[in-house]
Design a protein around this motif. Sequence first.
Motif, PDB file in Angstrom:
ATOM      1  N   ASN A 196       0.824  -1.203   0.000  1.00  0.00           N
ATOM      2  CA  ASN A 196       0.000   0.000   0.000  1.00  0.00           C
ATOM      3  C   ASN A 196       0.863   1.261   0.000  1.00  0.00           C
ATOM      4  O   ASN A 196       0.626   2.189  -0.785  1.00  0.00           O
ATOM      5  CB  ASN A 196      -0.899   0.001   1.231  1.00  0.00           C
ATOM      6  CG  ASN A 196      -1.761   1.230   1.337  1.00  0.00           C
ATOM      7  OD1 ASN A 196      -2.649   1.450   0.527  1.00  0.00           O
ATOM      8  ND2 ASN A 196      -1.482   2.058   2.327  1.00  0.00           N
ATOM      9  N   LEU A 197       1.872   1.315   0.857  1.00  0.00           N
ATOM     10  CA  LEU A 197       2.747   2.482   0.909  1.00  0.00           C
ATOM     11  C   LEU A 197       3.537   2.629  -0.377  1.00  0.00           C
ATOM     12  O   LEU A 197       3.674   3.739  -0.910  1.00  0.00           O
ATOM     13  CB  LEU A 197       3.688   2.367   2.112  1.00  0.00           C
ATOM     14  CG  LEU A 197       4.671   3.523   2.324  1.00  0.00           C
ATOM     15  CD1 LEU A 197       3.945   4.861   2.454  1.00  0.00           C
ATOM     16  CD2 LEU A 197       5.531   3.265   3.567  1.00  0.00           C
ATOM     17  N   MET A 198       4.051   1.536  -0.899  1.00  0.00           N
ATOM     18  CA  MET A 198       4.784   1.579  -2.156  1.00  0.00           C
ATOM     19  C   MET A 198       3.922   2.122  -3.284  1.00  0.00           C
ATOM     20  O   MET A 198       4.356   2.975  -4.072  1.00  0.00           O
ATOM     21  CB  MET A 198       5.277   0.173  -2.507  1.00  0.00           C
ATOM     22  CG  MET A 198       6.002   0.044  -3.848  1.00  0.00           C
ATOM     23  SD  MET A 198       4.905  -0.186  -5.290  1.00  0.00           S
ATOM     24  CE  MET A 198       4.172  -1.777  -4.939  1.00  0.00           C
ATOM     25  N   THR A 199       2.686   1.656  -3.358  1.00  0.00           N
ATOM     26  CA  THR A 199       1.789   2.100  -4.432  1.00  0.00           C
ATOM     27  C   THR A 199       1.522   3.595  -4.333  1.00  0.00           C
ATOM     28  O   THR A 199       1.486   4.297  -5.346  1.00  0.00           O
ATOM     29  CB  THR A 199       0.469   1.323  -4.361  1.00  0.00           C
ATOM     30  OG1 THR A 199       0.740  -0.082  -4.418  1.00  0.00           O
ATOM     31  CG2 THR A 199      -0.451   1.697  -5.511  1.00  0.00           C
ATOM     32  N   ALA A 200       1.352   4.096  -3.123  1.00  0.00           N
ATOM     33  CA  ALA A 200       1.102   5.528  -2.928  1.00  0.00           C
ATOM     34  C   ALA A 200       2.302   6.380  -3.319  1.00  0.00           C
ATOM     35  O   ALA A 200       2.155   7.584  -3.568  1.00  0.00           O
ATOM     36  CB  ALA A 200       0.732   5.791  -1.476  1.00  0.00           C
ATOM     37  N   LEU A 201       3.484   5.764  -3.400  1.00  0.00           N
ATOM     38  CA  LEU A 201       4.702   6.508  -3.724  1.00  0.00           C
ATOM     39  C   LEU A 201       5.040   6.507  -5.209  1.00  0.00           C
ATOM     40  O   LEU A 201       5.993   7.168  -5.636  1.00  0.00           O
ATOM     41  CB  LEU A 201       5.880   5.922  -2.940  1.00  0.00           C
ATOM     42  CG  LEU A 201       5.910   6.279  -1.450  1.00  0.00           C
ATOM     43  CD1 LEU A 201       6.803   5.300  -0.687  1.00  0.00           C
ATOM     44  CD2 LEU A 201       6.395   7.705  -1.267  1.00  0.00           C
ATOM     45  N   LEU A 202       4.259   5.782  -6.020  1.00  0.00           N
ATOM     46  CA  LEU A 202       4.608   5.666  -7.432  1.00  0.00           C
ATOM     47  C   LEU A 202       4.529   6.993  -8.182  1.00  0.00           C
ATOM     48  O   LEU A 202       5.192   7.160  -9.207  1.00  0.00           O
ATOM     49  CB  LEU A 202       3.704   4.626  -8.114  1.00  0.00           C
ATOM     50  CG  LEU A 202       3.959   3.175  -7.711  1.00  0.00           C
ATOM     51  CD1 LEU A 202       2.986   2.251  -8.418  1.00  0.00           C
ATOM     52  CD2 LEU A 202       5.399   2.764  -7.988  1.00  0.00           C
ATOM     53  N   GLU A 203       3.728   7.934  -7.695  1.00  0.00           N
ATOM     54  CA  GLU A 203       3.667   9.241  -8.344  1.00  0.00           C
ATOM     55  C   GLU A 203       4.371  10.310  -7.513  1.00  0.00           C
ATOM     56  O   GLU A 203       4.164  11.503  -7.708  1.00  0.00           O
ATOM     57  CB  GLU A 203       2.219   9.643  -8.608  1.00  0.00           C
ATOM     58  CG  GLU A 203       1.333   9.713  -7.384  1.00  0.00           C
ATOM     59  CD  GLU A 203      -0.100  10.085  -7.732  1.00  0.00           C
ATOM     60  OE1 GLU A 203      -0.322  10.688  -8.809  1.00  0.00           O
ATOM     61  OE2 GLU A 203      -0.990   9.759  -6.926  1.00  0.00           O
ATOM     62  N   GLU A 204       5.209   9.875  -6.603  1.00  0.00           N
ATOM     63  CA  GLU A 204       5.938  10.809  -5.744  1.00  0.00           C
ATOM     64  C   GLU A 204       7.401  10.922  -6.156  1.00  0.00           C
ATOM     65  O   GLU A 204       8.295  11.001  -5.318  1.00  0.00           O
ATOM     66  CB  GLU A 204       5.838  10.352  -4.285  1.00  0.00           C
ATOM     67  CG  GLU A 204       4.437  10.355  -3.727  1.00  0.00           C
ATOM     68  CD  GLU A 204       3.875  11.766  -3.594  1.00  0.00           C
ATOM     69  OE1 GLU A 204       4.651  12.706  -3.372  1.00  0.00           O
ATOM     70  OE2 GLU A 204       2.644  11.914  -3.706  1.00  0.00           O
ATOM     71  N   GLY A 205       7.632  10.928  -7.442  1.00  0.00           N
ATOM     72  CA  GLY A 205       8.986  11.076  -7.954  1.00  0.00           C
ATOM     73  C   GLY A 205       9.453   9.831  -8.680  1.00  0.00           C
ATOM     74  O   GLY A 205       9.240   8.714  -8.213  1.00  0.00           O
ATOM     75  N   ALA A 206      10.082  10.015  -9.847  1.00  0.00           N
ATOM     76  CA  ALA A 206      10.560   8.890 -10.649  1.00  0.00           C
ATOM     77  C   ALA A 206      11.652   9.363 -11.592  1.00  0.00           C
ATOM     78  O   ALA A 206      11.624  10.501 -12.075  1.00  0.00           O
ATOM     79  CB  ALA A 206       9.411   8.274 -11.445  1.00  0.00           C
ATOM     80  N   ALA A 207      12.609   8.476 -11.846  1.00  0.00           N
ATOM     81  CA  ALA A 207      13.669   8.741 -12.824  1.00  0.00           C
ATOM     82  C   ALA A 207      14.349  10.089 -12.582  1.00  0.00           C
ATOM     83  O   ALA A 207      14.582  10.859 -13.507  1.00  0.00           O
ATOM     84  CB  ALA A 207      13.103   8.677 -14.239  1.00  0.00           C
ATOM     85  N   GLY A 208      14.658  10.374 -11.329  1.00  0.00           N
ATOM     86  CA  GLY A 208      15.337  11.617 -10.995  1.00  0.00           C
ATOM     87  C   GLY A 208      14.436  12.816 -10.810  1.00  0.00           C
ATOM     88  O   GLY A 208      14.897  13.888 -10.412  1.00  0.00           O
ATOM     89  N   MET A 209      13.131  12.663 -11.054  1.00  0.00           N
ATOM     90  CA  MET A 209      12.181  13.750 -10.876  1.00  0.00           C
ATOM     91  C   MET A 209      11.680  13.761  -9.440  1.00  0.00           C
ATOM     92  O   MET A 209      11.412  12.711  -8.858  1.00  0.00           O
ATOM     93  CB  MET A 209      10.985  13.597 -11.827  1.00  0.00           C
ATOM     94  CG  MET A 209      11.351  13.494 -13.296  1.00  0.00           C
ATOM     95  SD  MET A 209       9.903  13.051 -14.307  1.00  0.00           S
ATOM     96  CE  MET A 209       8.897  14.510 -14.108  1.00  0.00           C
TER      97      MET A 209
END
Length: 436
Positions: free
Chosen positions: A67-80
């Motif tokens: 659940n926590l991991m899923t909530a973090l998927l739009e909290e930064g990616a690929a250096g963003m």
Amino acid sequence: MLRYALIICLALFGATAHAEIDIKQVTSEGGVNAWVVEEPSIPFVALEIRFRGGAALDLPGKRGATNLMTALLEEGAAGMTAQEFQTELERLAASFSFRAFDDSLSISARFLTENKAEALELLRKALIEPTFDQDAIDRVRAQVLAGIASDAKDPNSIANAVFNAAAFGDHPYGSAIDGTTDSVNALTRDDLITAHRNALTRDRLYVSAVGDTTAETIGEMLDALLGELPAEGPPEPGHVAFGLDGGVTVVDFATPQSVALFGHAGIKRDDDDFFTAFVINHVLGAGGFSSRLMTEVRERRGLTYGIGTSLVPKFHAEMMLGSVASSNETIAEAIDVIRAEWARMAEDGMTAEELATAKTFLTGEYPLRFDGNAEIARIMAGMQMVGLPPAYVIDRNAYVEAVTLDDVRRVAAELMRPEDLHFVVVGQPVGLESTQ
């Protein structure tokens, strides 16, 4: 390539609208299977991605990781950073939704055709290259912990927690997907990386796309989006038997109104009698103000504002559940009425009029579900997950119409077990005590 067409006639505001849903089955060169409905009239695409497993894949002692991991998927990616990710999403006029459930992890993406390439690349980064920055972890963890604290004060959440813990014990179904304060506080970045690796794998992947796209081009798009995911994930937990006997569990909670969650073991989604059980549940408690429970508990006795039941065929367990709220002084009477109605359905089935009315409603409302690209994509992904063929959209109403009174009597006698009903009551009910 297989194709199935469904012509849906919707009676809206006295007019008749005709919508054709032409489902095409596609397999990409990389082996990604997808269902596609081409609708080029609007320059917009709805993409639905599901991974079977979800929070049930949480490792021992790591409850809440998926659940926590899923909530973090739009909290930064690929250096963003999280802010940069959201700024880019807004620039593209796209929307992504990431959600974890008991048995699945879902991704819903909506984007304009003109921004398709950039939107899909941004989604790829979220799925393949999540950053899991510590700042984001701490911020989202705090949000999850606030939700857990709020649930601890909510009677409905308490009833669910007590019911599930008693019914399923140490199985993942026995605890909330959010985890506990202790388990969530203990999660590390490495735990989230492991949860990501376990949950997003191609062997449990289901995809549907609806809108301004084509079956000929979507394969390449999906390979670019999902091809870098791990091929296989860990095994899912096994089937768990419903572990509650009939009776009552009272949870003392200072409130003028008691809430009750009740139920017993249910029926599998692929059981030959599922549609008969579906009709039975509608007449008993899922049919709104026309249901027996609403009539008997609310309309005739005024014991509640609302009551309902549902079939809950999870992947690893099956339940038939209901919920009701009533004053502390009247909840015991409400429970007596519920048991009586459960027994009446088990013993007598339903009348021909009730069956005909239920069929009319259930067959009439079904086409109304297909009311937009996003909803169609969601339905198709769900169908794939439970093993339904594309032709189901055509055949579904025939399954409902095929249910007979004899079927109802036989299945009700097997499914409805009033003596097995267990009620978890949260409140301070008068004249009601725990039986176990």
